[in-house]
Design an enzyme around this catalytic site. Structure first.
Site, mmCIF file in Angstrom:
data_model
loop_
_atom_site.group_PDB
_atom_site.id
_atom_site.type_symbol
_atom_site.label_atom_id
_atom_site.label_comp_id
_atom_site.label_asym_id
_atom_site.label_seq_id
_atom_site.Cartn_x
_atom_site.Cartn_y
_atom_site.Cartn_z
ATOM 1 N N HIS A 143 -11.737 -12.322 -2.227
ATOM 2 C CA HIS A 143 -12.539 -11.205 -2.716
ATOM 3 C C HIS A 143 -12.877 -11.502 -4.009
ATOM 4 O O HIS A 143 -12.754 -12.523 -4.713
ATOM 5 C CB HIS A 143 -11.867 -9.964 -2.558
ATOM 6 C CG HIS A 143 -10.316 -9.935 -3.263
ATOM 7 N ND1 HIS A 143 -10.399 -10.018 -4.645
ATOM 8 C CD2 HIS A 143 -9.319 -9.639 -2.811
ATOM 9 C CE1 HIS A 143 -8.926 -10.070 -4.863
ATOM 10 N NE2 HIS A 143 -7.995 -9.730 -3.885
ATOM 11 N N CYS A 151 -3.853 -12.732 -2.334
ATOM 12 C CA CYS A 151 -5.223 -12.937 -2.128
ATOM 13 C C CYS A 151 -5.634 -13.931 -2.940
ATOM 14 O O CYS A 151 -5.252 -14.429 -3.984
ATOM 15 C CB CYS A 151 -6.178 -11.594 -2.084
ATOM 16 S SG CYS A 151 -5.841 -10.386 -1.055
#
Length: 342
Positions: A143, A151
């Site tokens: 992201h 992430c």
């Protein structure tokens, strides 16, 4: 009269529905930048051609590969990662802050055009092998912004480009694109450096897949058996799915597999020679990594400046002190502040 009123109300409802979606949020449909289109054309690629993504923790980089007119894949562009969390090694449980390592497939349903971190796509962790091994966790993404709790975070502009490339390839018919999420570039030097790490057997299994890609330049078919990944040439039909924990069935010899095995044998000789001349790396790790270009900005200008560059100041940089302590700095060099905002 009632029929006219019904049509009026239906039209009004459709207008309201249209207005509800016209909120100016078109980030998921932003086209591939013209400069990148020109780079693709120069390399014999089109927006419709399939892609493959590679992620390297230690180097804090993400690569996009794309199929060319030859049918083989070539590197299109390398992007710096602003943040990832955890340490080198696979993710095994919810809450361990580990960014995943493994082979994943991303389909259209895993794209998120309304991510709280600008744009994102879900890696699909845990995959079939990880589920069979009892690993837990969810919503592990690539992201935007510069924050991570498992992430891989890029800049908003960077993830915007990767998202557009993925969106167009999937819309053109690619069922799903492969993501190879790796601890580091699978070179003999890196494997020799980390030879004392308890994850080495797992990393050698991942290297089987990257070696097969190296000799074919086509993403390998990925399956699992015997509690590990099994890779076959992507130029052949994918094997039937089996129990990831069941013994591996025999496979017929193949020229690509022989070439990959030869590469592995040569690399092992180089690894042994390097290991004899240098000590292994210390496996200690603070919390994740950051590309040297972003670390230079963080050191010189602070987390607020870096947050402004990566997400317009909307998302703070996660664990900035730990990012500055990243031991895998690579070749530190001076970057201008505008160099990394893509």
């Amino acid at each position: 009269m009632n029929l006219l009123r019904t049509f009026f109300l239906l039209g009004f409802a459709l207008l309201l529905a249209g207005c509800a979606s016209m909120d100016g949020d078109d980030r998921g449909s932003i086209p591939i930048p013209q400069k990148l289109m020109q780079e693709m054309a120069a390399k014999g690629m089109t927006p419709d051609d399939p892609i493959m993504v590679r992620i390297y923790k230690q180097e804090s980089e993400l690569e996009v590969w794309k199929r060319t007119r030859s049918g083989r894949y070539a590197l299109l562009k390398t992007y710096p990662l602003c943040r990832w969390s955890g340490k080198l090694g696979p993710k095994t449980r919810e809450g361990d802050r580990q960014a995943p390592e493994g082979f994943y497939t991303v389909t259209r349903g895993q794209l998120n055009p309304r991510s709280q971190y600008y744009l994102s796509f879900n890696l699909g962790y845990p995959n079939a092998l990880e589920q069979a091994l009892g690993y837990s966790g969810s919503a592990l993404m690539v992201h935007g912004a510069c924050t991570s709790a498992g992430c891989y975070a890029m800049t908003n502009d960077g993830v915007g480009e990767v998202y557009a490339l993925a969106r167009d390839a999937l819309a053109a018919g690619q069922p799903g694109f492969q993501v190879q999420s790796l601890p580091f570039r699978m070179t003999p030097a890196n494997l020799a450096e980390h030879r004392a790490n308890p994850n080495m057997a797992y990393w050698r299994n991942l290297k089987e897949g990257t070696d097969l890609f190296a000799v074919t330049r086509v993403p390998p078919n990925v399956s699992a058996c015997g509690g590990r990944y099994r890779f076959t040439p992507g130029t052949q039909p994918a094997p039937a799915l089996t129990d990831p924990l069941a013994p591996c069935p025999a496979i017929a010899p193949d020229a690509a597999l022989v070439a990959a095995a030869s590469k592995q044998a040569q690399d092992e000789q180089t690894i042994a020679a390097l290991a004899a001349s240098r000590p292994p790396a210390n496996a200690s790790y603070v919390d994740g990594g950051m590309h040297p270009s972003f670390r230079d900005i963080l050191r010189r200008s602070g987390p607020q400046k870096l947050a402004a560059m990566t997400s317009g100041g909307k998302v703070p940089v996660s664990e900035p002190t730990a990012a500055l302590a990243d031991p895998y700095k690579g070749a530190e060099q001076s970057y201008e502040e505008g160099d990394s905002a893509n």
